[in-house]
Design a protein around this motif. Structure first.
Motif, mmCIF file in Angstrom:
data_model
loop_
_atom_site.group_PDB
_atom_site.id
_atom_site.type_symbol
_atom_site.label_atom_id
_atom_site.label_comp_id
_atom_site.label_asym_id
_atom_site.label_seq_id
_atom_site.Cartn_x
_atom_site.Cartn_y
_atom_site.Cartn_z
ATOM 1 N N PHE A 165 1.130 -0.663 -0.279
ATOM 2 C CA PHE A 165 -0.258 -0.065 -0.108
ATOM 3 C C PHE A 165 0.519 1.216 0.379
ATOM 4 N N GLY A 166 0.777 2.043 -1.368
ATOM 5 C CA GLY A 166 1.807 3.356 -0.980
ATOM 6 C C GLY A 166 1.970 3.507 -2.413
ATOM 7 N N VAL A 167 2.887 4.352 -2.994
ATOM 8 C CA VAL A 167 3.569 4.846 -4.308
ATOM 9 C C VAL A 167 5.585 4.513 -4.256
ATOM 10 N N PHE A 168 5.352 3.142 -4.632
ATOM 11 C CA PHE A 168 6.589 2.973 -4.902
ATOM 12 C C PHE A 168 7.218 3.362 -6.333
ATOM 13 N N ALA A 169 8.692 3.195 -6.094
ATOM 14 C CA ALA A 169 9.663 3.082 -7.800
ATOM 15 C C ALA A 169 9.520 1.335 -8.038
ATOM 16 N N ASP A 185 13.891 5.274 -16.624
ATOM 17 C CA ASP A 185 14.524 4.131 -15.945
ATOM 18 C C ASP A 185 13.280 3.399 -14.757
ATOM 19 N N VAL A 186 13.252 4.835 -14.057
ATOM 20 C CA VAL A 186 12.468 4.088 -13.038
ATOM 21 C C VAL A 186 11.672 5.182 -12.807
ATOM 22 N N PHE A 187 10.623 4.432 -12.431
ATOM 23 C CA PHE A 187 8.850 5.982 -12.041
ATOM 24 C C PHE A 187 7.717 4.929 -10.727
ATOM 25 N N ASP A 188 7.581 5.953 -9.456
ATOM 26 C CA ASP A 188 6.829 5.879 -8.994
ATOM 27 C C ASP A 188 4.886 5.040 -9.699
ATOM 28 N N VAL A 189 4.744 4.348 -8.733
ATOM 29 C CA VAL A 189 3.617 3.627 -9.390
ATOM 30 C C VAL A 189 2.992 3.556 -8.222
ATOM 31 N N PRO A 190 1.375 4.044 -7.768
ATOM 32 C CA PRO A 190 0.415 3.442 -6.998
ATOM 33 C C PRO A 190 -0.048 2.475 -6.942
ATOM 34 N N TYR A 238 -5.132 5.780 -11.597
ATOM 35 C CA TYR A 238 -5.368 6.556 -9.656
ATOM 36 C C TYR A 238 -5.621 7.475 -9.465
ATOM 37 N N ASP A 239 -6.183 8.392 -9.257
ATOM 38 C CA ASP A 239 -6.368 9.808 -9.181
ATOM 39 C C ASP A 239 -5.148 10.053 -7.610
ATOM 40 N N THR A 240 -5.000 11.696 -8.083
ATOM 41 C CA THR A 240 -3.984 12.110 -7.082
ATOM 42 C C THR A 240 -4.594 11.221 -5.646
ATOM 43 N N LYS A 241 -5.669 11.703 -5.026
ATOM 44 C CA LYS A 241 -6.206 11.014 -3.281
ATOM 45 C C LYS A 241 -6.842 9.699 -3.442
ATOM 46 N N THR A 242 -6.414 8.832 -4.658
ATOM 47 C CA THR A 242 -7.239 7.334 -4.162
ATOM 48 C C THR A 242 -7.294 7.279 -2.768
ATOM 49 N N ASP A 263 4.927 11.548 4.856
ATOM 50 C CA ASP A 263 4.251 10.385 5.771
ATOM 51 C C ASP A 263 3.563 10.951 6.541
ATOM 52 N N ASP A 264 2.848 12.526 6.309
ATOM 53 C CA ASP A 264 2.138 12.714 7.180
ATOM 54 C C ASP A 264 0.308 13.541 6.500
ATOM 55 N N PRO A 265 -0.167 12.493 7.217
ATOM 56 C CA PRO A 265 -1.958 12.542 6.183
ATOM 57 C C PRO A 265 -2.873 14.044 6.200
ATOM 58 N N ALA A 266 -2.326 14.232 7.049
ATOM 59 C CA ALA A 266 -3.035 15.886 7.543
ATOM 60 C C ALA A 266 -2.567 17.088 5.850
ATOM 61 N N LEU A 267 -1.118 16.217 5.369
ATOM 62 C CA LEU A 267 -0.341 17.186 3.738
ATOM 63 C C LEU A 267 -1.050 16.602 2.444
ATOM 64 N N ARG A 268 -1.746 17.337 1.711
ATOM 65 C CA ARG A 268 -1.940 16.856 0.251
ATOM 66 C C ARG A 268 -0.661 16.381 -0.014
ATOM 67 N N PRO A 269 -1.162 14.992 -0.935
ATOM 68 C CA PRO A 269 -0.264 14.636 -1.427
ATOM 69 C C PRO A 269 0.268 14.716 -2.804
ATOM 70 N N ARG A 270 1.352 14.459 -3.294
ATOM 71 C CA ARG A 270 1.291 15.192 -4.620
ATOM 72 C C ARG A 270 1.493 13.657 -5.505
ATOM 73 N N ASN A 271 0.945 14.287 -6.665
ATOM 74 C CA ASN A 271 0.620 13.256 -8.233
ATOM 75 C C ASN A 271 2.196 13.158 -8.671
ATOM 76 N N ARG A 272 2.599 11.696 -8.003
ATOM 77 C CA ARG A 272 4.508 11.632 -8.816
ATOM 78 C C ARG A 272 4.360 10.610 -10.819
ATOM 79 N N TRP A 273 3.385 10.273 -11.037
ATOM 80 C CA TRP A 273 2.705 9.457 -11.364
ATOM 81 C C TRP A 273 2.018 9.406 -12.996
ATOM 82 N N ARG A 274 0.978 10.460 -12.820
ATOM 83 C CA ARG A 274 0.429 11.196 -13.863
ATOM 84 C C ARG A 274 0.583 10.863 -15.329
ATOM 85 N N SER A 275 1.658 11.126 -15.493
ATOM 86 C CA SER A 275 2.757 11.583 -17.185
ATOM 87 C C SER A 275 2.783 9.996 -17.300
ATOM 88 N N HIS A 276 3.303 9.221 -16.226
ATOM 89 C CA HIS A 276 3.452 7.802 -16.527
ATOM 90 C C HIS A 276 2.567 7.082 -16.557
#
Length: 310
Positions: A165-169, A185-190, A238-242, A263-276
């Motif tokens: 569960f998370g976003v992994f390289a 060469d390395v990309f993030d995926v939910p 996945y969307d940013t907030k899924t 790792d603070d759930p009070a902060l808005r996550p950033r989408n690092r996978w949209r382009s891929h």
């Protein structure tokens, strides 16, 4: 070119607000062009969100896409209104004689059950077999990817001690693959699953190619060219907030790793996978466009001849 979806589908309003080109049905009819016919068997609980996520990625291609929403024939959706299902979805029994350039099968919230314990397993197997005669190329996501590998190859799934569960390289293992064209060469995926397929089982099966994997969360993307199937175990759609919604749905029981800043759930996550996500679906659509027969009625017959020649 825009995507053709029903004029009243909720996803239309979301996509139009984002500036995504969506075609009205009456305008699509006037165009002298053969759209790519894509079917979507949506098994996810939140069907409207999944429709929107996948339609967004399909609409980003330069080709006209005609999307058909499909459901299991006798299965009743618990989390989506009956009116929505009746208005926008067609049971598979009604489309079983149709032919599609591409077909997408989503994951389902049944991954911790044995495949044979799933209430619609018999029809699901029939649908997988049908993709071999009525679909040019198929994309299976999450549980559907595991189920297809089990059905066609006997590849088992394995339950994890803790949810992945998370976003992994992930490492791009086959950059020359047409599906990974333009990938880093390395990309993030939910990732969000309780089970996995393991490398040893996949390597023991002739004809399967591992395209991407993570040292933290395991296998990600597998090509099965003989079956004309691409298997994605994770969620570039996945969307940013899924993942945040899943975290809240599960009572904040397990924090998604590498997702919230610090790792603070009070902060808005950033989408690092949209382009891929756009790259993967764009590459898949391009492969369909380059190879599908112009005459839709020959889909299946042509691919059967090609398979026999291999």
């Amino acid at each position: 070119m825009p995507i053709k979806i029903p004029d009243t589908l909720p996803a239309r309003r979301v996509l139009e607000a984002e500036g995504v080109a969506v075609m009205r049905e009456r305008d699509a009819i006037r165009q002298d062009i053969r759209p790519l016919r894509i079917g979507l068997l949506n098994l996810m609980p939140d069907k409207i969100s999944t429709e929107t996520q996948l339609a967004r990625l399909l609409a980003a291609t330069p080709l006209q896409i005609e999307l058909t929403l499909v459901r299991i024939t006798d299965h009743v959706a618990r989390n989506t209104s009956a009116d929505h299902m009746a208005t926008f979805y067609r049971p598979w029994s009604d489309v079983a004689t149709n032919r599609y350039d591409g077909f997408i099968i989503t994951g389902a919230p049944v991954e911790r059950l044995a495949f044979e314990q799933v209430s619609y397993w018999r029809e699901f197997r029939s649908i997988l077999d049908w993709t071999q005669t009525n679909v040019h190329r198929c994309l299976a996501l999450c549980w559907a990817a595991q189920a297809a590998l089990y059905h066609f190859h006997g590849t088992p799934k394995h339950e994890l001690q803790r949810k992945a569960f998370g976003v992994f390289a992930h490492r791009n293992l086959v950059p020359e693959s047409p599906y990974l064209r333009g990938f880093a060469d390395v990309f993030d995926v939910p990732v969000s699953r309780w089970t996995e397929n393991v490398r040893a089982d996949v390597q023991a099966t002739a004809g399967l190619t591992i395209l991407a994997e993570s040292s933290e969360s395991g296998l990600c993307l597998i090509d099965d060219p003989r079956r004309r199937m691409l298997h994605m175990f994770n969620h570039l759609e996945y969307d940013t907030k899924t993942l945040a919604r899943e975290y809240e749905r599960d009572g904040a029981s397990q924090l998604p790793l590498n997702y919230f800043p610090s790792d603070d759930p009070a902060l808005r996550p950033r989408n690092r996978w949209r382009s891929h996500g756009h790259l993967l679906f764009g590459n898949w659509i391009n492969e369909i466009y380059q190879t599908t027969p112009f005459d839709v009625d020959t889909i299946g017959a042509v691919t059967a001849v090609d398979a026999a020649a291999e």
